[in-house]
Design a protein around this motif. Structure first.
Motif, PDB file in Angstrom:
ATOM      1  N   TYR A  13       0.823  -1.208   0.000  1.00  0.00           N
ATOM      2  CA  TYR A  13       0.000   0.000   0.000  1.00  0.00           C
ATOM      3  C   TYR A  13       0.862   1.265   0.000  1.00  0.00           C
ATOM      4  CZ  TYR A  13      -3.070   3.731   1.321  1.00  0.00           C
ATOM      5  OH  TYR A  13      -3.730   4.925   1.345  1.00  0.00           O
ATOM      6  N   ASP A  14       1.957   1.229   0.734  1.00  0.00           N
ATOM      7  CA  ASP A  14       2.818   2.416   0.803  1.00  0.00           C
ATOM      8  C   ASP A  14       3.310   2.826  -0.580  1.00  0.00           C
ATOM      9  OD1 ASP A  14       2.508   2.559   3.541  1.00  0.00           O
ATOM     10  OD2 ASP A  14       4.327   1.410   3.950  1.00  0.00           O
ATOM     11  N   ARG A  15       3.732   1.855  -1.373  1.00  0.00           N
ATOM     12  CA  ARG A  15       4.195   2.174  -2.730  1.00  0.00           C
ATOM     13  C   ARG A  15       3.040   2.665  -3.603  1.00  0.00           C
ATOM     14  NH1 ARG A  15       5.530  -1.059  -7.659  1.00  0.00           N
ATOM     15  NH2 ARG A  15       6.705   0.402  -8.912  1.00  0.00           N
ATOM     16  N   LEU A  16       1.907   1.997  -3.506  1.00  0.00           N
ATOM     17  CA  LEU A  16       0.738   2.434  -4.284  1.00  0.00           C
ATOM     18  C   LEU A  16       0.362   3.874  -3.946  1.00  0.00           C
ATOM     19  CD1 LEU A  16      -1.662  -0.638  -4.140  1.00  0.00           C
ATOM     20  CD2 LEU A  16      -0.593   0.317  -6.176  1.00  0.00           C
ATOM     21  N   SER A  17       0.287   4.186  -2.662  1.00  0.00           N
ATOM     22  CA  SER A  17      -0.174   5.518  -2.260  1.00  0.00           C
ATOM     23  C   SER A  17       0.859   6.599  -2.533  1.00  0.00           C
ATOM     24  CB  SER A  17      -0.564   5.527  -0.780  1.00  0.00           C
ATOM     25  OG  SER A  17       0.553   5.273   0.033  1.00  0.00           O
ATOM     26  N   VAL A  67     -17.631  -3.359  -7.593  1.00  0.00           N
ATOM     27  CA  VAL A  67     -17.204  -4.317  -6.577  1.00  0.00           C
ATOM     28  C   VAL A  67     -18.135  -5.534  -6.627  1.00  0.00           C
ATOM     29  CG1 VAL A  67     -16.772  -4.660  -4.118  1.00  0.00           C
ATOM     30  CG2 VAL A  67     -16.320  -2.432  -5.164  1.00  0.00           C
ATOM     31  N   SER A  68     -17.542  -6.673  -6.942  1.00  0.00           N
ATOM     32  CA  SER A  68     -18.335  -7.906  -7.071  1.00  0.00           C
ATOM     33  C   SER A  68     -18.612  -8.563  -5.725  1.00  0.00           C
ATOM     34  CB  SER A  68     -17.579  -8.904  -7.956  1.00  0.00           C
ATOM     35  OG  SER A  68     -16.408  -9.353  -7.290  1.00  0.00           O
ATOM     36  N   SER A 106     -11.859  -7.304  -5.861  1.00  0.00           N
ATOM     37  CA  SER A 106     -12.558  -6.019  -5.959  1.00  0.00           C
ATOM     38  C   SER A 106     -12.771  -5.387  -4.583  1.00  0.00           C
ATOM     39  CB  SER A 106     -13.887  -6.168  -6.710  1.00  0.00           C
ATOM     40  OG  SER A 106     -14.771  -7.023  -6.027  1.00  0.00           O
ATOM     41  N   VAL A 107     -12.940  -6.211  -3.544  1.00  0.00           N
ATOM     42  CA  VAL A 107     -13.059  -5.663  -2.190  1.00  0.00           C
ATOM     43  C   VAL A 107     -11.734  -5.027  -1.776  1.00  0.00           C
ATOM     44  CG1 VAL A 107     -13.375  -6.254   0.256  1.00  0.00           C
ATOM     45  CG2 VAL A 107     -14.960  -7.156  -1.459  1.00  0.00           C
ATOM     46  N   ALA A 108     -10.620  -5.677  -2.108  1.00  0.00           N
ATOM     47  CA  ALA A 108      -9.306  -5.110  -1.795  1.00  0.00           C
ATOM     48  C   ALA A 108      -9.094  -3.800  -2.544  1.00  0.00           C
ATOM     49  CB  ALA A 108      -8.200  -6.108  -2.143  1.00  0.00           C
ATOM     50  N   LEU A 109      -9.453  -3.757  -3.815  1.00  0.00           N
ATOM     51  CA  LEU A 109      -9.324  -2.522  -4.593  1.00  0.00           C
ATOM     52  C   LEU A 109     -10.153  -1.404  -3.961  1.00  0.00           C
ATOM     53  CD1 LEU A 109      -8.453  -0.847  -7.045  1.00  0.00           C
ATOM     54  CD2 LEU A 109     -10.457  -1.770  -8.235  1.00  0.00           C
ATOM     55  N   ILE A 156      -8.432  -0.164  -0.807  1.00  0.00           N
ATOM     56  CA  ILE A 156      -7.248   0.648  -1.123  1.00  0.00           C
ATOM     57  C   ILE A 156      -7.666   2.042  -1.556  1.00  0.00           C
ATOM     58  CG2 ILE A 156      -5.390   0.922  -2.821  1.00  0.00           C
ATOM     59  CD1 ILE A 156      -5.091  -2.203  -2.628  1.00  0.00           C
ATOM     60  N   LEU A 157      -8.656   2.130  -2.432  1.00  0.00           N
ATOM     61  CA  LEU A 157      -9.121   3.441  -2.894  1.00  0.00           C
ATOM     62  C   LEU A 157      -9.715   4.252  -1.748  1.00  0.00           C
ATOM     63  CD1 LEU A 157     -10.739   2.382  -6.275  1.00  0.00           C
ATOM     64  CD2 LEU A 157      -8.628   3.712  -5.967  1.00  0.00           C
ATOM     65  N   TYR A 158     -10.535   3.609  -0.920  1.00  0.00           N
ATOM     66  CA  TYR A 158     -11.146   4.292   0.217  1.00  0.00           C
ATOM     67  C   TYR A 158     -10.081   4.828   1.167  1.00  0.00           C
ATOM     68  CZ  TYR A 158     -13.603   4.976   4.593  1.00  0.00           C
ATOM     69  OH  TYR A 158     -14.071   5.507   5.755  1.00  0.00           O
ATOM     70  N   ARG A 159      -9.102   3.990   1.471  1.00  0.00           N
ATOM     71  CA  ARG A 159      -8.037   4.416   2.383  1.00  0.00           C
ATOM     72  C   ARG A 159      -7.227   5.570   1.786  1.00  0.00           C
ATOM     73  NH1 ARG A 159      -3.060   0.674   4.661  1.00  0.00           N
ATOM     74  NH2 ARG A 159      -1.914   2.404   5.617  1.00  0.00           N
ATOM     75  N   TYR A 160      -6.855   5.438   0.522  1.00  0.00           N
ATOM     76  CA  TYR A 160      -6.058   6.473  -0.126  1.00  0.00           C
ATOM     77  C   TYR A 160      -6.799   7.819  -0.136  1.00  0.00           C
ATOM     78  CZ  TYR A 160      -3.714   9.162  -3.708  1.00  0.00           C
ATOM     79  OH  TYR A 160      -3.082  10.178  -4.389  1.00  0.00           O
ATOM     80  N   LEU A 161      -8.063   7.790  -0.528  1.00  0.00           N
ATOM     81  CA  LEU A 161      -8.820   9.045  -0.587  1.00  0.00           C
ATOM     82  C   LEU A 161      -9.045   9.620   0.806  1.00  0.00           C
ATOM     83  CD1 LEU A 161     -11.378   8.202  -3.406  1.00  0.00           C
ATOM     84  CD2 LEU A 161      -9.247   9.505  -3.562  1.00  0.00           C
TER      85      LEU A 161
END
Length: 79
Positions: A2-6, A24-25, A30-33, A36-41
């Motif tokens: 996550y650190d690298r992604l963010s 999200v299926s 898709s839950v992980a994606l 990650i998006l929720y945390r980043y934002l």
């Protein structure tokens, strides 16, 4: 990971003032994606971006109802 992604990837993929629709299926990928998006934002509120979670229950498998409920629950927690 996550650190690298963010730090490197997401700032280039998500410009400020973005509106993101995540399909999200209910499966792990898709839950992980979505997480990650929720945390980043959440950590980068100054970017003024928003996340919308979308799910379509085609009722094609017996697990479909449980997956739809999982996505509904997660989306409610992330509001």
């Amino acid at each position: 990971m996550y650190d690298r992604l963010s730090a490197e990837v997401l700032p280039r993929l998500i410009p400020p003032d973005s509106r993101i629709l995540a399909a999200v299926s209910g499966g792990p990928d898709s839950v992980a994606l979505a997480h990650i998006l929720y945390r980043y934002l959440g950590e980068n509120k100054d970017r003024n971006s928003a996340l919308v979670i979308s799910h379509v229950n085609h009722k094609a498998r017996k697990e479909s109802g449980q997956e739809a409920e999982l996505v509904r629950m997660l989306a409610g927690c992330w509001e």
